[in-house]
Design a protein around this motif. Sequence first.
Motif, short mmCIF file in Angstrom:
data_model
loop_
_atom_site.label_atom_id
_atom_site.label_comp_id
_atom_site.label_asym_id
_atom_site.label_seq_id
_atom_site.Cartn_x
_atom_site.Cartn_y
_atom_site.Cartn_z
N THR A 38 -20.10 8.28 -42.65
CA THR A 38 -18.99 7.37 -42.41
C THR A 38 -18.31 7.72 -41.08
O THR A 38 -18.12 8.89 -40.76
CB THR A 38 -17.96 7.48 -43.55
OG1 THR A 38 -18.61 7.13 -44.77
CG2 THR A 38 -16.78 6.53 -43.31
N GLN A 39 -17.96 6.71 -40.31
CA GLN A 39 -17.30 6.90 -39.02
C GLN A 39 -15.78 6.79 -39.16
O GLN A 39 -15.28 6.19 -40.12
CB GLN A 39 -17.80 5.86 -38.03
CG GLN A 39 -19.29 5.92 -37.76
CD GLN A 39 -19.69 7.18 -37.03
OE1 GLN A 39 -19.27 7.44 -35.91
NE2 GLN A 39 -20.53 7.99 -37.67
N ARG A 40 -15.05 7.39 -38.23
CA ARG A 40 -13.59 7.28 -38.22
C ARG A 40 -13.13 6.69 -36.89
O ARG A 40 -13.53 7.14 -35.83
CB ARG A 40 -12.92 8.65 -38.40
CG ARG A 40 -13.19 9.29 -39.72
CD ARG A 40 -12.11 10.27 -40.16
NE ARG A 40 -11.42 10.95 -39.08
CZ ARG A 40 -10.28 11.61 -39.25
NH1 ARG A 40 -9.71 11.67 -40.43
NH2 ARG A 40 -9.70 12.23 -38.24
N TRP A 41 -12.28 5.65 -36.99
CA TRP A 41 -11.66 5.05 -35.82
C TRP A 41 -10.27 5.65 -35.66
O TRP A 41 -9.47 5.65 -36.60
CB TRP A 41 -11.56 3.54 -35.98
CG TRP A 41 -12.90 2.85 -35.92
CD1 TRP A 41 -13.78 2.68 -36.94
CD2 TRP A 41 -13.48 2.25 -34.77
NE1 TRP A 41 -14.90 2.00 -36.49
CE2 TRP A 41 -14.73 1.72 -35.17
CE3 TRP A 41 -13.08 2.10 -33.45
CZ2 TRP A 41 -15.58 1.07 -34.29
CZ3 TRP A 41 -13.92 1.43 -32.57
CH2 TRP A 41 -15.15 0.93 -32.98
N ILE A 42 -9.97 6.17 -34.46
CA ILE A 42 -8.69 6.83 -34.23
C ILE A 42 -8.05 6.30 -32.95
O ILE A 42 -8.69 5.61 -32.16
CB ILE A 42 -8.87 8.36 -34.11
CG1 ILE A 42 -9.68 8.70 -32.85
CG2 ILE A 42 -9.54 8.94 -35.35
CD1 ILE A 42 -9.71 10.19 -32.52
N ASP A 44 -6.28 2.66 -42.47
CA ASP A 44 -6.36 2.75 -43.92
C ASP A 44 -4.97 3.04 -44.48
O ASP A 44 -4.31 4.00 -44.05
CB ASP A 44 -7.32 3.86 -44.35
CG ASP A 44 -8.76 3.54 -43.98
OD1 ASP A 44 -9.05 2.34 -43.80
OD2 ASP A 44 -9.57 4.47 -43.87
N TYR A 86 -5.80 6.57 -39.43
CA TYR A 86 -7.13 6.23 -38.91
C TYR A 86 -7.75 5.21 -39.84
O TYR A 86 -7.18 4.84 -40.88
CB TYR A 86 -8.01 7.48 -38.81
CG TYR A 86 -8.19 8.20 -40.13
CD1 TYR A 86 -9.20 7.85 -41.01
CD2 TYR A 86 -7.32 9.24 -40.50
CE1 TYR A 86 -9.36 8.49 -42.22
CE2 TYR A 86 -7.47 9.89 -41.71
CZ TYR A 86 -8.49 9.52 -42.57
OH TYR A 86 -8.64 10.16 -43.78
N SER A 87 -8.93 4.76 -39.49
CA SER A 87 -9.66 3.82 -40.34
C SER A 87 -11.10 4.32 -40.52
O SER A 87 -11.75 4.71 -39.55
CB SER A 87 -9.68 2.42 -39.71
OG SER A 87 -10.44 1.53 -40.51
N LYS A 88 -11.54 4.33 -41.75
CA LYS A 88 -12.93 4.69 -42.03
C LYS A 88 -13.83 3.49 -41.77
O LYS A 88 -13.54 2.38 -42.21
CB LYS A 88 -13.09 5.15 -43.47
CG LYS A 88 -12.42 6.48 -43.78
CD LYS A 88 -12.67 6.88 -45.22
CE LYS A 88 -12.01 8.22 -45.53
NZ LYS A 88 -12.22 8.61 -46.95
N ASN A 119 -6.04 13.15 -30.34
CA ASN A 119 -5.85 12.22 -31.46
C ASN A 119 -4.34 12.14 -31.71
O ASN A 119 -3.75 13.06 -32.27
CB ASN A 119 -6.58 12.74 -32.70
CG ASN A 119 -6.49 11.78 -33.88
OD1 ASN A 119 -5.74 10.81 -33.85
ND2 ASN A 119 -7.26 12.07 -34.92
N GLU A 171 -14.03 8.38 -33.39
CA GLU A 171 -13.77 9.80 -33.17
C GLU A 171 -15.02 10.52 -32.69
O GLU A 171 -14.96 11.37 -31.80
CB GLU A 171 -13.26 10.42 -34.47
CG GLU A 171 -12.83 11.88 -34.35
CD GLU A 171 -12.25 12.39 -35.64
OE1 GLU A 171 -11.32 13.23 -35.59
OE2 GLU A 171 -12.72 11.98 -36.73
#
Length: 305
Positions: A165-169, A210, A267-269, A261, A247
């Motif tokens: 899973t990726q994280r958007w930051i 999220d 953040y969003s997964k 960060n 990220e």
Amino acid sequence: MKIERIDFADLQAFLTVLRCRSFKLAAIELGLTSSAVSHAIRRVETRMGARLLNRTSRSVSSTALGQEVAEKLSDGFDAISSALDTVSAPGRGRFGVLRLNVFADAAAQLISPALKEFTTKWPEVSLTIVVEDRPVDITAEGFDAGMRYGHLVPEDMVAVALTGTQRWIVAGSPEYIKRYGTPKTPSELSEHNCLQLLLGNNASFRWEFDGPEGVYSVNVPGPITLKDTATTITAALEGIGLAYVLESRIHAELARGTLVNVMPVHYSKGEPFHMYYSSRRYAHPALRELINIIRKNNWLLALPD
């Protein structure tokens, strides 16, 4: 019984399920969905007019007839495999060109680190990488496979995860933070310069986060709109504004401290990166190797042999 050409793939699926004792593991090995494997087994049993596998929620085993069929099929497939090995003995270079369509972030993050190992193992394969962010019909445009986020893969394609899973930051430079301060919550982004995102279809992208009740998005202000991630990262490094990025895409910058960060708890997964290809076409033999190299680089297990 008349065996049509498509039956050979279904029979191979039957043997794989029996060997793996699992529809899920067989699907992974074959590069198909569990549903596709289940349909293949159903077609074989329907055409033979008999049950070949016993299925429970926890296991798969063969019926007496299924075991007899499997033994005879194995002999046939071994003979076919031996014949093909003889034909291809001079080298794998006969496989020619492997053409991939990849969006820019995947090219930078997944393809580039895998190229050296891939070319070492498949030196005579001509690998063509077309990098573009627009939606592409890979079958119509002659590609062997493509890369997208999981939720963007067309439903009729086989998809294999390449990452977790990726994280958007939200990231900014120390210079920007010193000049404008640090936002504590997404609502405070309205007081900052944010680097706007433009998607591959030229639609504006709302920054997502999220929350307790699920994913929500916010409109952010900013005079600069960019479609290229690399340019967005450069602008953030120069203190022009805050960037909303993967990220993993700025891992090196975060490690060096050139980007920070700014809201670590917000953040969003996002979906993992996936390789996808048509279930109706012969999969290029070097594609599996490339998938496994990328999965290994991202701490995922290789596909079963």
